[in-house]
Motif scaffolding. Structure first.
Motif, PDB file in Angstrom:
ATOM      1  N   PHE A  64      36.043  -7.427  39.365  1.00 52.92           N
ATOM      2  CA  PHE A  64      34.785  -7.714  40.057  1.00 52.92           C
ATOM      3  C   PHE A  64      34.589  -9.226  40.210  1.00 52.92           C
ATOM      4  O   PHE A  64      34.295  -9.726  41.296  1.00 52.92           O
ATOM      5  N   LEU A  67      37.101 -10.687  42.600  1.00 54.16           N
ATOM      6  CA  LEU A  67      36.724 -10.392  43.986  1.00 54.16           C
ATOM      7  C   LEU A  67      35.700 -11.418  44.473  1.00 54.16           C
ATOM      8  O   LEU A  67      35.791 -11.936  45.590  1.00 54.16           O
ATOM      9  N   LEU A  68      34.750 -11.729  43.601  1.00 55.39           N
ATOM     10  CA  LEU A  68      33.736 -12.716  43.977  1.00 55.39           C
ATOM     11  C   LEU A  68      34.333 -14.125  44.036  1.00 55.39           C
ATOM     12  O   LEU A  68      34.095 -14.879  44.971  1.00 55.39           O
ATOM     13  N   GLY A  71      36.679 -14.568  46.972  1.00 56.74           N
ATOM     14  CA  GLY A  71      36.042 -14.301  48.258  1.00 56.74           C
ATOM     15  C   GLY A  71      35.643 -15.582  48.957  1.00 56.74           C
ATOM     16  O   GLY A  71      35.760 -16.676  48.398  1.00 56.74           O
ATOM     17  N   PRO A  72      35.161 -15.463  50.200  1.00 55.52           N
ATOM     18  CA  PRO A  72      34.871 -16.661  51.007  1.00 55.52           C
ATOM     19  C   PRO A  72      33.811 -17.576  50.376  1.00 55.52           C
ATOM     20  O   PRO A  72      33.770 -18.763  50.689  1.00 55.52           O
ATOM     21  N   HIS A  73      32.969 -17.033  49.493  1.00 59.13           N
ATOM     22  CA  HIS A  73      31.925 -17.878  48.894  1.00 59.13           C
ATOM     23  C   HIS A  73      32.260 -18.303  47.471  1.00 59.13           C
ATOM     24  O   HIS A  73      31.537 -19.070  46.857  1.00 59.13           O
ATOM     25  N   PRO A  89      41.895 -11.852  48.420  1.00 58.57           N
ATOM     26  CA  PRO A  89      41.826 -10.405  48.253  1.00 58.57           C
ATOM     27  C   PRO A  89      42.513  -9.672  49.407  1.00 58.57           C
ATOM     28  O   PRO A  89      42.557 -10.184  50.523  1.00 58.57           O
ATOM     29  N   PHE A  90      43.035  -8.518  49.116  1.00 54.87           N
ATOM     30  CA  PHE A  90      43.744  -7.664  50.078  1.00 54.87           C
ATOM     31  C   PHE A  90      45.111  -8.223  50.462  1.00 54.87           C
ATOM     32  O   PHE A  90      45.694  -7.816  51.449  1.00 54.87           O
ATOM     33  N   MET A 169      40.074  -3.062  42.421  1.00 54.53           N
ATOM     34  CA  MET A 169      38.898  -3.831  42.834  1.00 54.53           C
ATOM     35  C   MET A 169      39.203  -4.799  43.965  1.00 54.53           C
ATOM     36  O   MET A 169      38.357  -5.062  44.795  1.00 54.53           O
ATOM     37  N   ILE A 170      40.389  -5.389  43.974  1.00 58.99           N
ATOM     38  CA  ILE A 170      40.632  -6.438  44.965  1.00 58.99           C
ATOM     39  C   ILE A 170      41.738  -6.105  45.962  1.00 58.99           C
ATOM     40  O   ILE A 170      42.003  -6.856  46.875  1.00 58.99           O
ATOM     41  N   GLY A 171      42.378  -4.930  45.782  1.00 58.97           N
ATOM     42  CA  GLY A 171      43.580  -4.642  46.566  1.00 58.97           C
ATOM     43  C   GLY A 171      43.331  -4.236  48.003  1.00 58.97           C
ATOM     44  O   GLY A 171      43.972  -4.711  48.920  1.00 58.97           O
TER      45      GLY A 171
ATOM     46  N   LYS B 127      38.584  -8.802  58.343  1.00 60.40           N
ATOM     47  CA  LYS B 127      38.899  -7.517  57.736  1.00 60.40           C
ATOM     48  C   LYS B 127      37.807  -6.500  58.047  1.00 60.40           C
ATOM     49  O   LYS B 127      36.615  -6.832  58.095  1.00 60.40           O
ATOM     50  N   VAL B 160      40.950  -2.638  55.441  1.00 64.61           N
ATOM     51  CA  VAL B 160      41.135  -2.594  53.994  1.00 64.61           C
ATOM     52  C   VAL B 160      40.372  -1.370  53.507  1.00 64.61           C
ATOM     53  O   VAL B 160      39.287  -1.069  54.016  1.00 64.61           O
ATOM     54  N   GLN B 161      40.973  -0.650  52.549  1.00 64.44           N
ATOM     55  CA  GLN B 161      40.386   0.623  52.160  1.00 64.44           C
ATOM     56  C   GLN B 161      39.880   0.603  50.729  1.00 64.44           C
ATOM     57  O   GLN B 161      40.602   0.248  49.813  1.00 64.44           O
ATOM     58  N   GLN B 167      32.946   1.174  46.615  1.00 60.83           N
ATOM     59  CA  GLN B 167      33.850   0.029  46.597  1.00 60.83           C
ATOM     60  C   GLN B 167      33.975  -0.592  47.984  1.00 60.83           C
ATOM     61  O   GLN B 167      34.077  -1.808  48.128  1.00 60.83           O
ATOM     62  N   GLN B 170      31.232  -2.839  48.418  1.00 60.14           N
ATOM     63  CA  GLN B 170      31.443  -4.070  47.642  1.00 60.14           C
ATOM     64  C   GLN B 170      32.338  -5.066  48.391  1.00 60.14           C
ATOM     65  O   GLN B 170      32.098  -6.269  48.352  1.00 60.14           O
ATOM     66  N   PHE B 171      33.375  -4.545  49.061  1.00 63.28           N
ATOM     67  CA  PHE B 171      34.267  -5.409  49.836  1.00 63.28           C
ATOM     68  C   PHE B 171      33.472  -6.195  50.878  1.00 63.28           C
ATOM     69  O   PHE B 171      33.723  -7.377  51.108  1.00 63.28           O
ATOM     70  N   SER B 174      30.562  -8.639  49.251  1.00 58.04           N
ATOM     71  CA  SER B 174      31.070  -9.869  48.640  1.00 58.04           C
ATOM     72  C   SER B 174      31.620 -10.828  49.687  1.00 58.04           C
ATOM     73  O   SER B 174      32.081 -11.914  49.350  1.00 58.04           O
ATOM     74  N   GLY B 175      31.620 -10.416  50.947  1.00 60.96           N
ATOM     75  CA  GLY B 175      32.086 -11.293  52.014  1.00 60.96           C
ATOM     76  C   GLY B 175      33.585 -11.285  52.222  1.00 60.96           C
ATOM     77  O   GLY B 175      34.102 -11.981  53.079  1.00 60.96           O
ATOM     78  N   ASN B 176      34.306 -10.479  51.429  1.00 58.14           N
ATOM     79  CA  ASN B 176      35.753 -10.444  51.575  1.00 58.14           C
ATOM     80  C   ASN B 176      36.193  -9.692  52.827  1.00 58.14           C
ATOM     81  O   ASN B 176      37.244  -9.966  53.374  1.00 58.14           O
TER      82      ASN B 176
END
Lengths: 234, 250
Positions: A64, A67-68, A71-73, A89-90, A169-171, B127, B160-161, B167, B170-171, B174-176
């Motif tokens: 978690f 991921l934060l 992330g972009p921020h 992420p991803f 969480m981040i994949g 994404k 993205v899945q 979840q 959440q992606f 969180s801005g991802n």
């Protein structure tokens, strides 16, 4: 039934990830372990605790925050964006970075234990023979602690293979890029494809067992030869 | 004097508790918020106690097959309750649709999403998050939407899945991920979108996301379990369900 094409993709990706992470961790973990074993700094406790955190934290917490952070921020995300790398992420490299955090203690601790067990004596002897600090490290410390590097590499590799929560969480579950074996198993179970799940999950059990058994046999041989295998029993 | 009264009150409460039943309910995580509200209303009204367990439907399904002590199961789809029913692992005739979910294309950025179809067509995004279509009904629906718009191939490289809709949310949050197909219930409360901007996907673009509940054998003889299921089908619960952006079942 056997493995499906998707399974093989996931297995190949998992092995690639674990290898990359293990090599990087040996490079990053060795100086950390060396410093932790030798330093009398008051920061030693802080660094040691930070390294050990993933042993205690649930992967969902780690995932978690990663991921934060990525992330972009987040701070890591800001950095990678400034470097023109986008966000992590991803992506495969996102998994690598996350796994570095996650598997760090499994690599640092065995090496640190072995280095502590060496004591000052061999280094002092080497110093009296006019070996410089680098020379002492490469010709005395590394060979003497070698078994612990094997232990560290095996544990780091196996632990990265078994990683699940953080990657979930981040994949983002992208085939060939972030869908590793553990996530694939989760998919099968959730989709009620228990037969397929059994194949992969069974293979994982055998793999983990073989690794631990191998490690045990390796240590036995080392201790018979008088080596110090370097602690951290899995 | 006061002490004697309070003692009496406690005894009374204990007696009431003894008569009231307790029901353990497995609830798909997308229904967490409305279910908490429904359970609270039901407890007030009936005096029964409700123990809620939230998680993914697939996991609950596996646990129920292996003897988990749930008395009622609120699934995120129709398939799992139906299979339990077919295999004799549910009380016959107890299955019903408690909510019909809606899909939204969402961004936490205000003003980002207006006409979702046009935005998806433009390809002007990073994404795109969706729930795994193999596992989550909201993912299946998202895939249907992309198919209806003939954008499945064009957008695939952006996907993205998430393993589930929580979840996936959440992606995006969180801005991802730039955009994501989320459950309307995740972003709507009290009848309005709470944060960012969204396109409520027209119902013509995907099959309705029906969520079914069943009474499980462990709850067959429980008055509390049966009365909860009755309550969920009632007007009061329907109002709660709809305020979260679902349609009430039936």
């Amino acid at each position: 039934m056997g493995f499906s094409a998707d399974d093989w993709t996931a297995i190949a990706l998992t092995v690639r990830l674990a290898l990359t992470v293990t090599i990087l961790l040996l490079l990053i973990g060795t100086p950390i372990a060396w410093w932790l074993a030798r330093s009398h700094s008051r920061w030693k406790g802080v660094v040691g605790a930070a390294v050990a955190l993933p042993l205690v934290l649930p992967p969902s917490v780690l995932g978690f925050y990663l991921l934060l952070a990525m992330g972009p921020h987040g701070p890591i995300g800001q950095l990678t964006q400034t470097l023109g790398l986008g966000t992590l992420p991803f992506t495969f490299w996102g998994l690598v970075v996350a796994s570095l955090f996650y598997s760090l203690p499994f690599v640092v601790q065995p090496i640190q234990n072995a280095m502590e067990a060496l004591g000052e004596r061999p280094l002092e002897v080497a110093a009296t023979l006019r070996a410089g600090p680098w020379d002492r490290f490469f010709t005395v410390v590394l060979p003497l602690a070698r078994p612990s590097f094997v232990t560290a590499a095996i544990l780091g590799f196996a632990h990265t293979v078994g990683e699940f929560g953080v990657i979930l969480m981040i994949g983002g579950n992208i085939p060939g890029e972030t869908r590793v074996v553990s996530v694939q198993i989760y998919d099968y179970v959730e989709a009620l494809e228990y037969g397929r799940a059994h194949w992969l999950a069974g293979a994982m059990v055998l793999f983990a067992f073989a690794v631990l058994l191998g490690l045990h046999l390796f240590r036995q041989r080392q201790s018979r030869a008088g080596w110090n295998g370097g602690g951290l029993t899995p | 004097m006061i002490r004697r009264w309070s003692l009496l009150l406690v005894l009374f409460a204990v007696a009431l508790q003894a008569r009231a039943g307790e029901v353990t309910v497995a609830v798909a995580s997308n229904f967490t918020a409305p279910m908490k509200e429904i359970a609270a209303a039901f407890e007030r009204e009936s005096g029964h106690r409700v123990k809620l367990v939230f998680g993914s439907s697939g996991k609950f399904y596996a646990q129920i097959r292996n003897g988990a002590p749930f008395q009622v199961f609120f699934s995120a789809d129709r398939a799992k309750p139906r299979t339990l029913d077919a295999d004799g692992l549910a009380v016959p005739g107890s299955r019903f649709t408690y909510a019909v979910g809606s899909l939204a294309l969402w961004s936490p950025q205000a003003g980002r999403v207006r006409d979702g179809a046009a935005l998806l067509q433009s390809g002007d995004f990073g994404k795109l998050a969706l729930a795994n279509p193999r596992l989550a009904p909201y993912g299946t629906a998202a895939l249907e939407v992309l198919r209806s718009l003939h954008l499945q191939a064009a957008t695939r490289s952006h996907w993205v899945q998430g393993e589930n809709i929580a979840q996936t949310f959440q992606f995006v949050a969180s801005g991802n991920a730039d955009l994501g197909f989320v459950a309307l219930s995740q972003i709507q409360h009290g009848g309005r979108i709470e944060r960012g901007s969204a396109w409520i996907v027209p119902a013509s673009l995907y099959q309705p996301i029906r969520q079914d509940a069943v009474l499980l054998p462990a709850g067959a003889d429980s008055a509390a379990a049966r009365s909860l299921l009755r309550f969920v089908r009632g007007k009061h619960a329907a109002a709660i369900i709809e305020s979260y952006g679902y349609r009430a079942g039936r």
